[in-house]
Design a protein around this motif. Structure first.
Motif, short mmCIF file in Angstrom:
data_model
loop_
_atom_site.label_atom_id
_atom_site.label_comp_id
_atom_site.label_asym_id
_atom_site.label_seq_id
_atom_site.Cartn_x
_atom_site.Cartn_y
_atom_site.Cartn_z
N ASP A 109 0.80 -1.23 0.00
CA ASP A 109 0.00 0.00 0.00
C ASP A 109 0.83 1.27 0.00
O ASP A 109 0.27 2.37 -0.09
CB ASP A 109 -1.02 0.00 1.15
N GLN A 110 2.14 1.17 0.10
CA GLN A 110 2.99 2.36 0.04
C GLN A 110 4.26 2.07 -0.76
O GLN A 110 4.64 0.89 -0.90
CB GLN A 110 3.39 2.83 1.45
N PHE A 111 4.87 3.12 -1.24
CA PHE A 111 6.11 2.98 -2.03
C PHE A 111 7.13 4.02 -1.61
O PHE A 111 6.77 5.13 -1.22
CB PHE A 111 5.83 3.23 -3.52
N ILE A 112 8.39 3.64 -1.75
CA ILE A 112 9.47 4.64 -1.77
C ILE A 112 10.11 4.49 -3.14
O ILE A 112 10.52 3.38 -3.54
CB ILE A 112 10.49 4.41 -0.63
N ASP A 113 10.14 5.60 -3.87
CA ASP A 113 10.58 5.55 -5.27
C ASP A 113 12.05 5.97 -5.37
O ASP A 113 12.38 7.14 -5.23
CB ASP A 113 9.69 6.49 -6.09
N ARG A 114 12.91 4.99 -5.61
CA ARG A 114 14.34 5.27 -5.80
C ARG A 114 14.75 5.09 -7.26
O ARG A 114 15.92 5.02 -7.57
CB ARG A 114 15.15 4.29 -4.92
N MET A 142 11.63 -3.71 -8.69
CA MET A 142 12.22 -2.74 -9.62
C MET A 142 11.20 -2.10 -10.56
O MET A 142 11.59 -1.34 -11.44
CB MET A 142 13.29 -3.44 -10.47
N THR A 143 9.91 -2.39 -10.39
CA THR A 143 8.99 -2.00 -11.48
C THR A 143 7.73 -1.23 -11.07
O THR A 143 7.08 -0.68 -11.96
CB THR A 143 8.49 -3.26 -12.22
N ASN A 144 7.38 -1.21 -9.79
CA ASN A 144 6.06 -0.61 -9.49
C ASN A 144 6.06 0.91 -9.56
O ASN A 144 5.01 1.53 -9.54
CB ASN A 144 5.56 -1.07 -8.13
N MET A 145 7.26 1.48 -9.63
CA MET A 145 7.36 2.90 -9.92
C MET A 145 8.10 3.07 -11.24
O MET A 145 9.08 2.34 -11.44
CB MET A 145 8.12 3.64 -8.81
N PRO A 146 7.65 3.92 -12.13
CA PRO A 146 6.59 4.90 -11.97
C PRO A 146 5.19 4.37 -12.30
O PRO A 146 4.26 5.16 -12.39
CB PRO A 146 6.98 5.99 -12.97
N GLU A 147 5.06 3.06 -12.45
CA GLU A 147 3.77 2.49 -12.88
C GLU A 147 2.59 3.01 -12.03
O GLU A 147 1.56 3.44 -12.58
CB GLU A 147 3.89 0.98 -12.76
#
Ligand SMILES: CSC[C@H]1O[C@H](OP(=O)(O)O)[C@H](O)[C@@H]1O
Ligand SMILES: Nc1ncnc2[nH]cnc12
Length: 291
Positions: free
Chosen positions: A104-109, A185-190
């Motif tokens: 339910d949360q992300f940190i986008d690196r 490695m893929t849920n951001m920027p999706e």
């Protein structure tokens, strides 16, 4: 408006079974070619679409997945709800290989990807404070539980650029300092793009390994990941089969506002908008731009 469930299948999940009238169809997008054709059909009376994120045969790396084209193409064919299914490493002893986590949360690196549909000539700022749709996440949780999968509700996904796995120091920092639960490695920027496209988005992490922090497991070994994935893929397919009955074919407005994310987000005044960019945004933001 009717529900159309879009599944983005990650590593190890390149097709789904059981769709009525299943057809692989090519979808043209102004944002480039999607990762592959999209498999469409019906399951329990609900329209479904399936897109293998890396393409059949695993062609695209996490950096080169055409994230914008994928989200645009799904929206263009009528998808209302996107469910990402992804292979992930775990930072928690109790989130073991074989378990699923409804993220339910992300940190986008990530840093080498196009992260927005908007830009010069049409600027928009959407909120991603809550980047996943709770309604859709709850359906994924129930579908996984009904399939007998050990599934955890909620978790923070660290999105790294890759393609190399993390160093030990990075792994420890993500776990001990940043409090992350899973890594991929893929849920951001999706997820960000799905929000810009006003699509509900949920993410299911299939745990394949303990990344590199775990003293008893050593470094990440891709052959081990693939072995775990083979078992996970069937579980993921079972979970997907349960989703149509849970979501239904009639779709009310999203109670969390995912489908209205652009309502007050576009700042560029109509007379200052770039006509070419506005035309490209026909599927993603046509509702707001009248394109
Ligand atoms: C096969 S290990 C690394 C690879 O697997 C994950 O892909 P996906 O998120 O599409 O399931 C991870 O993000 C990496 O791309
Ligand atoms: N440990 C890991 N790190 C990043 N992506 C992954 N995908 C599966 N396992 C992973």
């Amino acid at each position: 408006m009717g529900t159309m469930i879009g599944i983005i299948g990650g590593s190890g999940l390149y097709e789904i079974e059981g769709l009525q009238d299943a057809t692989w169809q090519s979808v043209a997008s102004p944002w480039g070619d999607p990762s592959d054709d999209i498999l469409t059909g019906t399951l329990d009376g609900v329209k479904m679409a399936f897109l293998p994120r890396h393409g059949r045969g695993h062609v695209h790396s996490p950096t080169t997945v055409p994230y914008r084209a994928n989200i645009d193409a799904l929206k263009r064919i009528g998808v209302t709800d996107v469910i990402s299914v992804s292979a992930c490493g775990s930072f928690r002893e109790d989130m073991a290989p074989g378990d699923f986590v409804v993220v339910d949360q992300f940190i986008d690196r990530t840093f080498a990807r196009d992260k927005s549909f908007f830009g010069t000539g049409c600027v928009a700022h959407v909120s991603v404070a809550h980047p996943t749709c709770p309604r859709l996440g709850a359906a994924c949780l129930e579908a996984a539980q009904d399939s007998g999968i050990t599934v955890h509700q909620g978790g923070t996904y660290l999105a790294m650029e890759g393609p190399q796995f993390s160093t030990l120091a990075e792994s420890k920092m993500y776990r001990e300092v940043w409090g992350c639960d899973v890594i991929g490695m893929t849920n951001m920027p999706e997820a960000k793009l799905a929000r810009e496209a006003e699509l509900c988005y949920a993410s299911v992490a299939m745990i394949t390994d303990y990344d590199s922090w775990h003293p008893d497991h050593g470094e990440v070994d891709v052959t081990q990941i693939i072995a775990t994935l083979m078992g996970n893929a069937d579980k993921a397919r079972d979970m997907v089969k349960k989703l149509p009955a849970l979501l239904g074919s009639d779709r009310a407005p999203c109670p969390h506002g995912c489908d209205r994310a652009l309502e007050f987000a576009i700042l560029t005044q109509p007379q200052n908008r770039d006509a070419q960019l506005v035309a490209k945004l026909d599927a993603v933001a046509g509702r707001m731009l009248g394109a």
